[in-house]
Design a protein around this motif. Structure first.
Motif, mmCIF file in Angstrom:
data_model
loop_
_atom_site.group_PDB
_atom_site.id
_atom_site.type_symbol
_atom_site.label_atom_id
_atom_site.label_comp_id
_atom_site.label_asym_id
_atom_site.label_seq_id
_atom_site.Cartn_x
_atom_site.Cartn_y
_atom_site.Cartn_z
ATOM 1 N N UNK A 195 9.343 -7.625 -5.300
ATOM 2 C CA UNK A 195 10.357 -7.379 -4.271
ATOM 3 C C UNK A 195 10.126 -8.313 -3.106
ATOM 4 N N UNK A 196 11.124 -9.143 -2.813
ATOM 5 C CA UNK A 196 10.983 -10.032 -1.664
ATOM 6 C C UNK A 196 12.286 -10.007 -0.864
ATOM 7 N N UNK A 197 12.330 -10.818 0.213
ATOM 8 C CA UNK A 197 13.530 -10.818 1.059
ATOM 9 C C UNK A 197 14.305 -12.118 0.895
ATOM 10 N N UNK A 198 15.583 -12.063 1.223
ATOM 11 C CA UNK A 198 16.485 -13.197 0.992
ATOM 12 C C UNK A 198 16.118 -14.437 1.804
ATOM 13 N N UNK A 199 15.270 -14.300 2.819
ATOM 14 C CA UNK A 199 14.869 -15.484 3.594
ATOM 15 C C UNK A 199 13.723 -16.257 2.918
ATOM 16 N N UNK A 200 13.418 -15.893 1.666
ATOM 17 C CA UNK A 200 12.386 -16.616 0.896
ATOM 18 C C UNK A 200 12.992 -17.070 -0.433
ATOM 19 N N UNK A 201 14.157 -17.703 -0.364
ATOM 20 C CA UNK A 201 14.904 -18.067 -1.577
ATOM 21 C C UNK A 201 14.086 -18.981 -2.487
ATOM 22 N N UNK A 202 13.285 -19.899 -1.887
ATOM 23 C CA UNK A 202 12.485 -20.804 -2.715
ATOM 24 C C UNK A 202 11.429 -20.033 -3.515
ATOM 25 N N UNK A 203 10.865 -19.007 -2.907
ATOM 26 C CA UNK A 203 9.869 -18.195 -3.618
ATOM 27 C C UNK A 203 10.537 -17.391 -4.729
ATOM 28 N N UNK A 204 11.728 -16.881 -4.444
ATOM 29 C CA UNK A 204 12.475 -16.121 -5.461
ATOM 30 C C UNK A 204 12.748 -17.022 -6.665
ATOM 31 N N UNK A 205 13.191 -18.263 -6.401
ATOM 32 C CA UNK A 205 13.471 -19.202 -7.500
ATOM 33 C C UNK A 205 12.207 -19.498 -8.295
ATOM 34 N N UNK A 206 11.117 -19.760 -7.582
ATOM 35 C CA UNK A 206 9.853 -20.090 -8.264
ATOM 36 C C UNK A 206 9.403 -18.923 -9.139
ATOM 37 N N UNK A 207 9.510 -17.720 -8.623
ATOM 38 C CA UNK A 207 9.073 -16.544 -9.390
ATOM 39 C C UNK A 207 9.966 -16.318 -10.608
ATOM 40 N N UNK A 208 11.280 -16.524 -10.419
ATOM 41 C CA UNK A 208 12.207 -16.318 -11.549
ATOM 42 C C UNK A 208 11.981 -17.370 -12.618
#
Ligand code: SF4
Ligand code: SF4
Length: 435
Positions: A195-208
């Motif tokens: 669970x992360x927040x939308x202000x970390x889009x690069x982290x979300x992409x990396x994790x996905x």
């Protein structure tokens, strides 16, 4: 997805100055002094197992867990023990019992490896605690009384200014996923959700990208306190943790990003918890995310950022919403320290005004994510009316500071709640001990 947790606030996130700064390891010099507090966890202080004059290596056990809720502590450097029973500056109690040692060299990579094999034993031996700030010993959370189904990895990092978990999600993505999957396998869980927040889009992409379909990655709206354990569970699963219950009672365990990485390092690198990443930001010349040894004075981290960019007004440990003002720059890095925020005299446009009388506006009530009435609680807390505080559920307060943030009268609501909770805990402990 819409944030499903109740109420909350939207402070500016203030993360830009450090969220693009890669993690840097701070240098250790021979002769540097370290103070390692024995209370870097919830529960009983650890018991020293070293003596004055003893030579220790990085990762060597220097204090052992002294009870069921306690945690081991290891040397962060190669060095010599100066004393095992000194008192050092510490934020929670002003001073705390500590082990003092002096580094004998600047090597920082070799360490005494852990020897355990089972996950829970390894995590216990490594002295891992909740590194998001709660500092609850992790091995206890990893041996729950009830069987959970879901692991939520808390990467919300909703506190303004803090970016250490963001950088870790970006820079150690495979290890983070491997650590989370190891916990999943060990506890035979059904799901792992980041669970992360939308202000970390690069982290979300990396994790996905790295996680493929082995883990679920959820990007939540930026809202404070999204990373509160109960708030995150509600936002992600829709489940409410009932009053007086734990997340495991609704089938969930939550571990912070830094904690899951510490679990990874303990299991796959046999590494005890001797270092952590700290965001050093605000009024420093070059804000950074620093990998620092536990026990190093925070002044060294501020210096590593080029020093303050003017006269210091105050230094906050943690973020501005839940953090504690440092009373000394000799306070050492501890396991739960995720941020050092420096405020300069010039940059503080107006000094925090003195509290004014409450105008009964109820903004604090509308902001409280725990569904409490801070204005009522403050009234009872000021009069030390503990029975009434229990009825109005003071213990459900997560000390998030949302009420302080919105109060037009600048009342120190969170602070008085924190103090009252401490007094209640001390009275309860004295009662148990017959005091
Ligand atoms: S009462 Fe506690 S939980 Fe509610 S807003 Fe204030 S600090 Fe947060
Ligand atoms: S927000 Fe402040 S002024 Fe308004 S009711 Fe709460 S304590 Fe009183």
């Amino acid at each position: 997805m819409n944030s499903k947790f109740f109420r909350g606030v939207h402070p500016p996130d203030m993360k830009k100055s450090s969220n693009a700064a890669p993690i840097e390891a701070i240098e250790v010099q021979a002769g540097m002094n370290f103070f390692i507090p024995l209370t870097q966890h919830t529960g009983i202080p650890a018991r020293p197992v070293v003596k004055k004059g003893q030579i220790v290596r990085t990762g060597e056990l220097i204090a052992e867990a002294a009870g069921f809720i306690s945690a081991n502590i290891h040397s962060p450097v190669n060095g010599v023990i100066n004393a095992a029973d000194v008192f050092a500056d510490y934020p929670m109690n002003t001073r705390a019992q500590a082990i003092s040692l002096t580094a004998s060299d600047n090597q920082n990579t070799d360490f005494v490896p852990l020897k355990e094999d089972l996950l829970v034993n390894t995590v216990k031996a490594a002295g891992i605690v909740g590194m998001g700030g709660a500092m609850f010993p992790s091995h206890i959370k990893l041996s729950p009384q009830k069987k959970p189904d879901i692991l939520i990895v808390n990467g919300a990092e909703c506190e303004p200014y803090l970016t250490c978990d963001h950088r870790l999600m970006l820079e150690r993505t495979p290890e983070l996923i491997r650590g989370a999957l190891t916990i999943k396998e060990s506890l035979k869980l059904k799901r792992v959700i980041m669970g992360t927040e939308a202000n970390k889009a690069d982290a979300v992409n990396a994790l996905r990208t790295t996680g493929q379909n082995r883990i679920e990655v959820i990007s939540l709206p930026v809202k404070y306190p999204q990373g509160g354990e109960r708030q995150l569970i509600k936002s992600i699963t829709g489940k409410e943790v009932p009053e007086g219950k734990l997340p495991v009672d609704v089938g969930v365990i939550v571990h912070n990003v830094s904690t899951v990485l510490a679990v990874h390092d303990a299991v796959y690198m046999h590494k005890p918890l001797t270092h952590r990443v700290v965001t050093v930001t605000g009024g420093v010349k070059k804000p950074k995310n620093i990998l620092a040894p536990i026990g190093m004075p925070i002044s060294c981290l501020i210096d590593a950022c080029g020093g303050p960019d003017g006269d210091i007004e105050k230094v906050v440990l943690g973020g501005p919403m839940t953090g504690i003002c440092a009373h000394s720059l000799n306070i050492p890095v501890y396991k739960g320290l995720n941020g050092i925020v420096v405020y300069l005299k010039d940059a503080v446009k107006r000094k925090t005004p003195s509290p004014r009388p409450c105008i009964r506006c109820a903004r604090c009530v509308r902001a409280c994510p725990a569904g409490l009435s801070p204005v009522t609680l403050e009234n009872f807390a000021a009069k030390e009316m503990y029975k009434e505080l229990a009825v109005w559920k003071l213990m459900d307060c997560i000390e998030c500071g949302a009420c302080n943030y919105v109060c037009p009268s600048f009342r120190h609501l969170k602070n008085i709640f924190r103090l009252s909770k401490k007094k209640i805990a001390v009275t309860a402990a004295e009662g148990k001990n017959g005091g």
